[in-house]
Enzyme design. Structure first.
Site, PDB file in Angstrom:
ATOM      1  N   TYR A 195     -41.013-112.399  46.451  1.00 18.53           N
ATOM      2  CA  TYR A 195     -41.365-113.747  45.982  1.00 18.53           C
ATOM      3  C   TYR A 195     -42.841-113.799  45.595  1.00 18.53           C
ATOM      4  CZ  TYR A 195     -36.995-115.130  48.327  1.00 18.53           C
ATOM      5  OH  TYR A 195     -35.694-115.233  48.746  1.00 18.53           O
ATOM      6  N   GLY A 212     -30.576-127.373  43.311  1.00 18.08           N
ATOM      7  CA  GLY A 212     -31.129-128.683  42.981  1.00 18.08           C
ATOM      8  C   GLY A 212     -30.136-129.657  42.396  1.00 18.08           C
TER       9      GLY A 212
END
Length: 327
Positions: A55, A207
């Site tokens: 990440y 989301g």
């Protein structure tokens, strides 16, 4: 506030905090604000923090390390290794060789500023390395005191069994939500049988289950979700319609769509600990509130009926990306 769950022999908060978006993937972020989110997370009892060496190409581990420097004993720290590079659409270059395992943990410990990681995951299985070899090398790290518990991510039920036979696996991290329920057929039953906890990532459908549907009708050109089949063309329109049903159910329950999605996941088993990601305190607090939502049997049935298994259109990754999961 959020309660506790067990992943194998490891106790964690019932909800964790996915830190990926603080460094990669979901647009710009502010490091100071991200540190504030992590601090508030610990205050709320959401002490299960999830990161990875990939990440932000190491940035996320450094950020998490900075945030927990004065509160290491208050968090359960999880990180991952094995993905050398993300190409896009779920396509990854992986390395599960024992040599890579040994080097990766030392790099992660340095970035995180800690001596030990509580949970260390193989991020994706390397098809060119027997899982027994990779897990065997991870087990050596336990003996060396560098990690406490082992985890896997996105593996098949067969691979989970083989790995668990080498060394107990505490947790399996896989995508699991109302929208993506592929683990329910084979992986989840085997995890229950073996006593392996399940850590769902993307628990609110990347989301889409937040209820902010206008965002998905107008995704920016550089949004990585545009490259995923579920967020393209007719697939996206069908999936938005499903998300609208969840919004409707949330109104009848009296909570937000996010809280419905997370409460539904928590109700699927005591060995499940989702890790919704956020880089905003207000969304963190909304997520944490899901742990206090007690859904009735009728409400759970209504939610499941609103988004039946298999109803979502499109795969979660591109065809090439799908080859890296369920190995």
């Amino acid at each position: 506030m959020v309660g506790r769950r067990r992943l194998g022999d490891l106790e964690v908060s019932a909800l964790g905090l996915g830190c990926m978006g603080m460094s990669a993937t979901y647009g710009p972020a502010d490091d100071d604000e991200s540190v504030e989110v992590i601090h508030r997370s610990v205050e709320l009892g959401v002490n299960f923090l999830d990161t990875s060496d990939v990440y932000g190409v190491g940035h996320n581990e450094e950020l998490v390390g900075r945030a927990i420097a004065d509160r290491r004993d208050q968090v359960v720290l999880a990180t991952k290794f094995g993905i050398r590079r993300v190409v896009g659409g779920g396509v990854v270059e992986v390395d599960g060789s024992p040599e890579y395992v040994r080097g990766a943990i030392d790099r992660s410990l340095k970035r995180l500023g800690v001596d030990t990681v509580d949970l260390y995951y193989l991020h994706r299985r390397d098809p060119n390395v027997p899982i027994e070899d990779t897990v065997g090398a991870m087990a050596e790290l336990v003996s060396a005191g560098k990690i406490r518990h082992l985890g896997l991510s996105e593996v098949s039920a067969e691979t989970l069994r083989r790995a668990h036979a080498v060394h107990p696996i505490a947790a399996l991290q896989s995508e699991y939500s109302l929208f993506n329920r592929g683990v329910e057929a084979e992986v989840l039953p085997v995890a229950r049988e073996l006593g392996v906890g399940l850590v769902p990532y993307s628990p609110v459908g990347r989301g889409l289950l937040t209820g902010d549907l206008d965002t998905f009708r107008n995704l920016p050109e550089n949004d990585f979700r545009r490259g995923l089949p579920q967020f393209q063309g007719e697939n996206l329109q069908r999936n938005i319609a499903l998300a609208e049903r969840v919004v409707g159910v949330a109104k009848t329950v009296g909570v937000t769509p996010v809280q419905v999605a997370l409460a539904w996941l928590l109700a699927q088993g005591e060995h499940i600990a989702p890790i919704p990601g956020t880089k905003r305190v207000k969304y963190l607090e909304e997520n944490a509130g899901a742990a206090e939502v007690s859904l009735t049997a009728d409400q759970l049935a209504e939610i499941t009926s609103a988004v039946p298994a298999g109803a979502v259109a499109g795969d979660r990754y591109t065809p090439e990306g799908m080859k890296a999961v369920n190995r």
